[in-house]
Design an enzyme around this catalytic site. Structure first.
Site, PDB file in Angstrom:
ATOM      1  N   LYS A  95       0.857  -1.183   0.000  1.00 34.00           N
ATOM      2  CA  LYS A  95       0.000   0.000   0.000  1.00 34.00           C
ATOM      3  C   LYS A  95       0.893   1.234   0.000  1.00 34.00           C
ATOM      4  O   LYS A  95       1.642   1.472   0.951  1.00 34.00           O
ATOM      5  CB  LYS A  95      -0.902  -0.012   1.232  1.00 34.00           C
ATOM      6  CG  LYS A  95      -1.791   1.214   1.333  1.00 34.00           C
ATOM      7  CD  LYS A  95      -2.788   1.084   2.462  1.00 34.00           C
ATOM      8  CE  LYS A  95      -3.647   2.330   2.568  1.00 34.00           C
ATOM      9  NZ  LYS A  95      -4.647   2.220   3.629  1.00 34.00           N
TER      10      LYS A  95
ATOM     11  N   LYS B 232      -2.128  -1.634  -3.919  1.00 35.73           N
ATOM     12  CA  LYS B 232      -2.984  -0.448  -3.895  1.00 35.73           C
ATOM     13  C   LYS B 232      -2.134   0.817  -3.935  1.00 35.73           C
ATOM     14  O   LYS B 232      -1.162   0.892  -3.186  1.00 35.73           O
ATOM     15  CB  LYS B 232      -3.796  -0.505  -2.597  1.00 35.73           C
ATOM     16  CG  LYS B 232      -4.629   0.709  -2.314  1.00 35.73           C
ATOM     17  CD  LYS B 232      -5.259   0.583  -0.962  1.00 35.73           C
ATOM     18  CE  LYS B 232      -5.982   1.883  -0.687  1.00 35.73           C
ATOM     19  NZ  LYS B 232      -6.311   2.079   0.673  1.00 35.73           N
TER      20      LYS B 232
HETATM   21  C1  PBG Z   1      -7.700   3.190   5.513  1.00 32.77           C
HETATM   22  C2  PBG Z   1      -7.894   3.068   4.042  1.00 32.77           C
HETATM   23  C3  PBG Z   1      -7.690   4.023   3.026  1.00 32.77           C
HETATM   24  C4  PBG Z   1      -8.157   3.455   1.842  1.00 32.77           C
HETATM   25  C5  PBG Z   1      -8.593   2.158   2.149  1.00 32.77           C
HETATM   26  N1  PBG Z   1      -8.409   1.940   3.508  1.00 32.77           N
HETATM   27  C6  PBG Z   1      -7.197   5.427   3.083  1.00 32.77           C
HETATM   28  C7  PBG Z   1      -5.857   5.767   3.552  1.00 32.77           C
HETATM   29  O1  PBG Z   1      -4.979   4.926   3.719  1.00 32.77           O
HETATM   30  O2  PBG Z   1      -5.684   6.959   3.800  1.00 32.77           O
HETATM   31  C8  PBG Z   1      -8.201   4.126   0.501  1.00 32.77           C
HETATM   32  C9  PBG Z   1      -9.230   3.613  -0.462  1.00 32.77           C
HETATM   33  C10 PBG Z   1      -9.514   4.501  -1.624  1.00 32.77           C
HETATM   34  O3  PBG Z   1      -8.871   5.546  -1.842  1.00 32.77           O
HETATM   35  O4  PBG Z   1     -10.427   4.156  -2.383  1.00 32.77           O
HETATM   36  N2  PBG Z   1      -6.381   3.225   5.941  1.00 32.77           N
END
Ligand code: PBG
Length: 325
Positions: free
Chosen positions: A195, A248
């Protein structure tokens, strides 16, 4: 006279022959649809930067779920908007928390729908970070216990899969251990393994009210230029017991999806994130692009890169397009 001896165009001549040689297909069975659930009744609040996506209360969530099931989408991932936020994000691991309530009701009405829960603290903490904060630092180890409690609480509510998205070190092991100790061996972990600290999460943070109140997430989420580090994260999450590896965002990281596909024999999920959706929607609403063709092309690209599963806000639209031919 020079003439072509090889004629690739023979295999492009008509729909039937193209269909025979087509290698990548996008199917409704590939999708997971994200849902944002909040306390209250009769709530269906549009999220401005995610056209077509809403904050839902449990009753309207059920209506939405009925549509999702009817369209043949196999799973949803739940994000919660808590009633209160505090330093330790305590609604995240409250058995009466909004996600826990939503899971119970969803599984009761739609037992065959796969219910995945996002396991993180950022929506629940007053500071908006994904972990415990002390003197402006995001602490790793004290966060693990809270994440494990959150996952366990989701499992007790009936979640099929838990999806830790915090990027703390060692959280998959902590969650696996907590689940196993409590007899939830069959609850799977879909880890947000790779991520990146991406600008493409902007609209999500509006939807989930999870903008960090100070600083950013770069001390825990990955640095966008790095690829080798992704493989290290994959190795660690597999060792710790992850069942599905998530990458992601998807589009700026298709090379990572492809390389993880080639190196590791595990299912890959790609999160086609909020900013990717918003970008396409904005252009489509202005009539600048053909939304249907662009979306299908993007999702095909994500699958061709090597993803098995796609988490996407486009899922309902695509399910309809595929159904209606
Ligand atoms: C929570 C989380 C996030 C997303 C999924 N789980 C946001 C972040 O890390 O700030 C992003 C999903 C999206 O942008 O569609 N940590």
């Amino acid at each position: 006279m020079a003439f072509p001896t090889q004629r690739p165009r023979r295999l492009r001549a008509n729909e039937k022959i193209r269909c025979l040689v087509q290698k990548t297909t996008v199917e409704v069975g590939d999708f997971v649809y994200p849902l944002f659930v909040a306390h209250g009744r009769g709530l269906k609040k549009p999220i401005e930067s995610l056209p077509g996506v809403y904050n839902l209360s449990i009753d309207t969530l059920l209506e939405e779920a009925a549509e999702i099931v009817e369209l043949g989408i196999p799973g949803v991932i739940l994000f919660g908007l808590p009633a209160y936020k505090d330093e330790m994000g305590s609604e995240a691991y409250d058995d009466e928390g909004i996600v826990q309530q939503a899971v119970r009701v969803l599984k009761q009405h739609f037992p065959d729908l796969l219910v995945i829960t996002d396991v993180c603290l950022c929506e629940y903490t007053s500071h908006g970070h994904c972990g415990v904060v002390e003197e402006g630092r995001i602490l790793n180890d004290p966060t693990l216990e809270l994440l494990a409690r959150t996952a366990l609480s989701h499992a007790r509510a009936g979640a099929d899969i838990v999806a830790p998205s915090d990027m703390m070190d060692g959280r998959v092991a902590a969650i696996r251990q907590a689940l196993d100790d409590a007899g939830f061996q069959d609850v799977a972990i879909m880890s947000y393994t790779v991520k990146y600290a991406s600008a493409f999460y902007g609209p999500f943070r509006e939807a989930a009210d999870s903008v960090p109140k100070f600083g950013d997430r770069r001390s825990y989420q990955m640095d966008p230029p790095n690829a080798r580090e992704a493989f290290r994260e994959v190795i660690l999450d597999i060792e710790e017991g992850a069942d599905i590896i998530m990458i992601k965002p998807a589009l700026a990281y298709l090379d990572i999806i492809r390389q993880v596909r080639e190196r590791f024999p595990y299912p890959i999920a790609a999160y086609n994130v909020s900013g990717e959706y918003a970008t396409v929607k904005a252009a489509a609403l202005r009539g600048w692009i053909d939304e249907r063709r662009v979306v299908l092309e993007i999702l095909t690209g994500i699958k061709r890169a090597g993803a098995d599963i796609i988490l996407t806000y486009h899922a309902k639209d695509v399910a309809r397009w595929l159904r209606d031919g």
